[in-house]
Design an enzyme around this catalytic site. Structure first.
Site, PDB file in Angstrom:
ATOM      1  N   CYS A   1      -2.071  -2.708   7.598  1.00 33.23           N
ATOM      2  CA  CYS A   1      -1.953  -3.627   6.464  1.00 33.23           C
ATOM      3  C   CYS A   1      -0.647  -4.416   6.453  1.00 33.23           C
ATOM      4  CB  CYS A   1      -2.188  -2.871   5.167  1.00 33.23           C
ATOM      5  SG  CYS A   1      -3.914  -2.330   5.047  1.00 33.23           S
TER       6      CYS A   1
ATOM      7  N   LYS B   1      -6.993  -4.974  -3.001  1.00 30.11           N
ATOM      8  CA  LYS B   1      -7.765  -5.546  -1.895  1.00 30.11           C
ATOM      9  C   LYS B   1      -8.698  -4.505  -1.309  1.00 30.11           C
ATOM     10  CE  LYS B   1      -4.016  -4.385   1.216  1.00 30.11           C
ATOM     11  NZ  LYS B   1      -4.723  -3.296   1.940  1.00 30.11           N
TER      12      LYS B   1
ATOM     13  N   ASP C   1       0.795  -1.243   0.000  1.00 35.11           N
ATOM     14  CA  ASP C   1       0.000   0.000   0.000  1.00 35.11           C
ATOM     15  C   ASP C   1       0.829   1.295   0.000  1.00 35.11           C
ATOM     16  OD1 ASP C   1      -1.941  -1.948   0.240  1.00 35.11           O
ATOM     17  OD2 ASP C   1      -2.825  -1.184   2.097  1.00 35.11           O
TER      18      ASP C   1
HETATM   19  C1  VGL Z   1      -4.701   0.694   5.718  1.00 26.64           C
HETATM   20  C2  VGL Z   1      -6.308   1.537   7.116  1.00 26.64           C
HETATM   21  C3  VGL Z   1      -7.273   1.377   6.163  1.00 26.64           C
HETATM   22  C4  VGL Z   1      -3.272   0.325   5.514  1.00 26.64           C
HETATM   23  C5  VGL Z   1      -5.675   0.506   4.743  1.00 26.64           C
HETATM   24  O1  VGL Z   1      -2.820   0.249   4.349  1.00 26.64           O
HETATM   25  O2  VGL Z   1      -2.576   0.092   6.535  1.00 26.64           O
HETATM   26  N1  VGL Z   1      -5.037   1.189   6.912  1.00 26.64           N
HETATM   27  N2  VGL Z   1      -6.943   0.863   4.975  1.00 26.64           N
END
Ligand code: VGL
Ligand code: ZN
Length: 198
Positions: A152, A107, A9
């Site tokens: 994540c 995702k 991410d």
């Molecule tokens: C994430 C919160 C919501 C992350 C993704 O990538 O850690 N955190 N969605």
């Protein structure tokens, strides 16, 4: 033993100026770029939500961002709107080197179910298919980098251990959200699960 680099991410919304900015999130980019050549296989994830996603506080009447809600699959943090499919915020950080990424897993696409981990959605059962891909490629060990350490990245590391991979967290290539002690909790859970902290 084949070790893959799993980049979690590294998207604009998790970097300074983004909708769910992680402090220093962009600082991981040059570190991750330098690391990529050390791995025969590089895989990345993108958080990739429809606008009506149930993890967004805006989609819950009267709910504040960073509060929680009970979902059929457990307690869910309600986040500010972030990483909406196709938005600039959902794109990789523009300086992230992407040429060597062989697979991108998107995702969190199911509106009713969040997905922190690269392997399983937050019901801990629905697979993203990543484990099968890595096994087919002969991968037995993973180095994890990216955002955010306590959500994540951490959930991915725990699932990877549960699936039998050797796992190392490269801490200088990760940054955390740190919500109510979530970073300490995640680091403790990872150590307990046998994640190597590098
Ligand atoms: C994430 C919160 C919501 C992350 C993704 O990538 O850690 N955190 N969605
Ligand atoms: Zn998300």
């Amino acid at each position: 033993m084949t070790t893959a680099l799993l980049i979690i991410d590294v998207q604009n919304d998790f970097c300074p100026g983004g909708l769910l900015a992680v402090e220093g999130g962009d600082a991981v980019v040059p570190v991750i770029n330098r690391m990529q050549d050390d791995f025969p296989l590089v895989v990345a994830t993108q958080d990739w939500h429809p606008a009506g996603h149930s993890s967004f506080a805006d989609n819950h009447e009267g709910a504040e961002p960073f509060s929680t809600a009970e979902m059929p699959y457990g307690t869910q943090v309600l986040w500010p709107v972030h990483c909406v499919q196709g938005s600039d915020g959902a794109a990789f950080h523009p300086d992230l080197a992407t040429d060597r990424i062989s697979l991108i897993v998107r995702k969190g696409t199911d509106p009713s179910l969040d997905s922190y981990s690269a392997f399983f959605e937050n019901d801990r059962k629905t697979s993203t298919g990543l484990a099968g891909y890595l096994r087919d490629k002969g991968v037995t060990a993973l180095t994890l980098v990216g955002l955010a350490t306590d959500f994540c990245v951490g959930w991915s590391a725990l699932d990877a251990r549960r699936l039998g991979f050797d796992v190392t967290l490269a801490t200088d290539a990760c940054r955390a959200i740190d919500l109510d002690g979530s970073l300490d909790a995640a680091m403790g859970n990872m150590r307990d699960a046998g994640v190597g902290i590098g």
